[in-house]
Design an enzyme around this catalytic site. Sequence first.
Site, PDB file in Angstrom:
ATOM      1  CG  LEU A   1      30.311  61.535  62.225  1.00 45.77           C
ATOM      2  CD1 LEU A   1      29.695  62.183  61.490  1.00 45.77           C
ATOM      3  CD2 LEU A   1      29.527  62.523  63.488  1.00 45.77           C
ATOM      4  N   GLY A   2      33.078  57.745  61.297  1.00 44.51           N
ATOM      5  CA  GLY A   2      32.304  56.348  61.161  1.00 44.51           C
ATOM      6  C   GLY A   2      32.929  55.922  60.060  1.00 44.51           C
TER       7      GLY A   2
ATOM      8  CE1 TYR B   1      31.084  54.787  48.433  1.00 40.03           C
ATOM      9  CE2 TYR B   1      30.089  52.621  48.556  1.00 40.03           C
ATOM     10  CZ  TYR B   1      30.276  54.019  48.230  1.00 40.03           C
ATOM     11  OH  TYR B   1      29.148  55.204  47.715  1.00 40.03           O
TER      12      TYR B   1
ATOM     13  CB  VAL C   1      30.829  59.288  57.641  1.00 43.04           C
ATOM     14  CG1 VAL C   1      30.033  60.728  57.948  1.00 43.04           C
ATOM     15  CG2 VAL C   1      30.654  58.696  56.138  1.00 43.04           C
TER      16      VAL C   1
ATOM     17  CE  LYS D   1      29.393  57.498  51.558  1.00 47.76           C
ATOM     18  NZ  LYS D   1      27.658  57.122  51.457  1.00 47.76           N
TER      19      LYS D   1
ATOM     20  CG  ASP E   1      22.497  48.564  53.516  1.00 48.65           C
ATOM     21  OD1 ASP E   1      22.226  47.394  53.550  1.00 48.65           O
ATOM     22  OD2 ASP E   1      23.589  48.913  53.663  1.00 48.65           O
TER      23      ASP E   1
END
Length: 400
Positions: free
Chosen positions: A75-76, A80, A83, A98, A190
């Site tokens: 997914l991405g 660090y 996913v 993750k 964030d």
Amino acid sequence: SSSSSSPLSQPTITRLSPNKRMSLPMDIRLPPEFLKKLQMESPQPCKPLSRMSRRASLSDIGFGKLETYVKLGKLGEGTYATVFKGRSKLTENLVALKEIRLEHEEGAPCTAIREVSLLKNLKHANIVTLHDIIHTDRCLTLVFEYLDSDLKQYLDNCGNLMSMHNVKIFMFQLLRGLSYCHKRKILHRDLKPQNLLINEKGELKLADFGLARAKSVPTKTYSNEVVTLWYRPPDVLLGSTEYSTPIDMWGVGCILYEMATGRPMFPGSTVKEELHLVFRLMGTPTEETWPGISANEEFKSYLFPQYRAQALINHVPRLDTEGIDLLSALLLYDTKKRISAEASLTHTYFLSLGENIHSLPDTSSVFSLKEVQLQKDPGHRSSHSCNPETPRRNKADVNL
């Protein structure tokens, strides 16, 4: 659970502290059909399980084990972690895996450990659920509930034209999750549309607590991408390390603006440009609007022109008077005066959602109220309705 019923008949096994290697989750909700299958296979004696045997039974079931999950695709990638979309063999549910790479000398990165310790204690309908924790020598894998989109994708898919009623429902959910965090002294730090996940029902959930409580805000990610400044408050841009809950509220204002207009509010690419965009719209700060600003060396060194504050209504014409009032309260320079998440929830902007929304239990969705329903977004693309029932492309811009 009472001693008269088998502990495994309880849908939740709570107070399970993970062992030192964090291989087990804190709170597991097992699906009823899975429990039935389990009880048929192993009729338990009717007495409570000790903590050790309870931990063992969870391990037998497959919690805390990597082979319990099937990877379905990436997914991405972020600072660090990577996913993956996955599926649990236990429950058949989709999950987000993750994977946090562990540097041998150091063990798990502190941000990962922080994220785990924060998230395992957060149980709220508007915060992404951490289902499981798997620890191997090379990797710490966090197993999250899977949501198929985020606010950035949602906006893209409706041609950046959301129904103003839907803006209000998303905004309320964001503030609800944030208020829950802030009451527990947890900052997100964030907030941005990519970190607000949205499922097919339109439930919005805060994700990515990797920066929560970190001492400084990084400017570059692990893979050397630039971290966005667009949602960062001017006090932080000017070097403030006084981090408290108002740090998140500025970003909430920027997100409200973006949902209402379809474009980012302050899309600066450098700190100076970001501040310039803020000051041009909100007015260059003075001692009156920001006590102590005239002594800020960084601010003085930039030599910004003296801009007068512009009327927000001219920039967000679709937002009603109450909405503009809330937006202004979120975007105050003085952190002591910036509205809190809790106070925002009772702002008159949300009156139209009804009374009952304020007495929902933490773990209940706003959509459990029949009076709360999403409308069709006016700007939907020909093939893509922005109706959340429509499947969306499965790209997650995961900035971890």
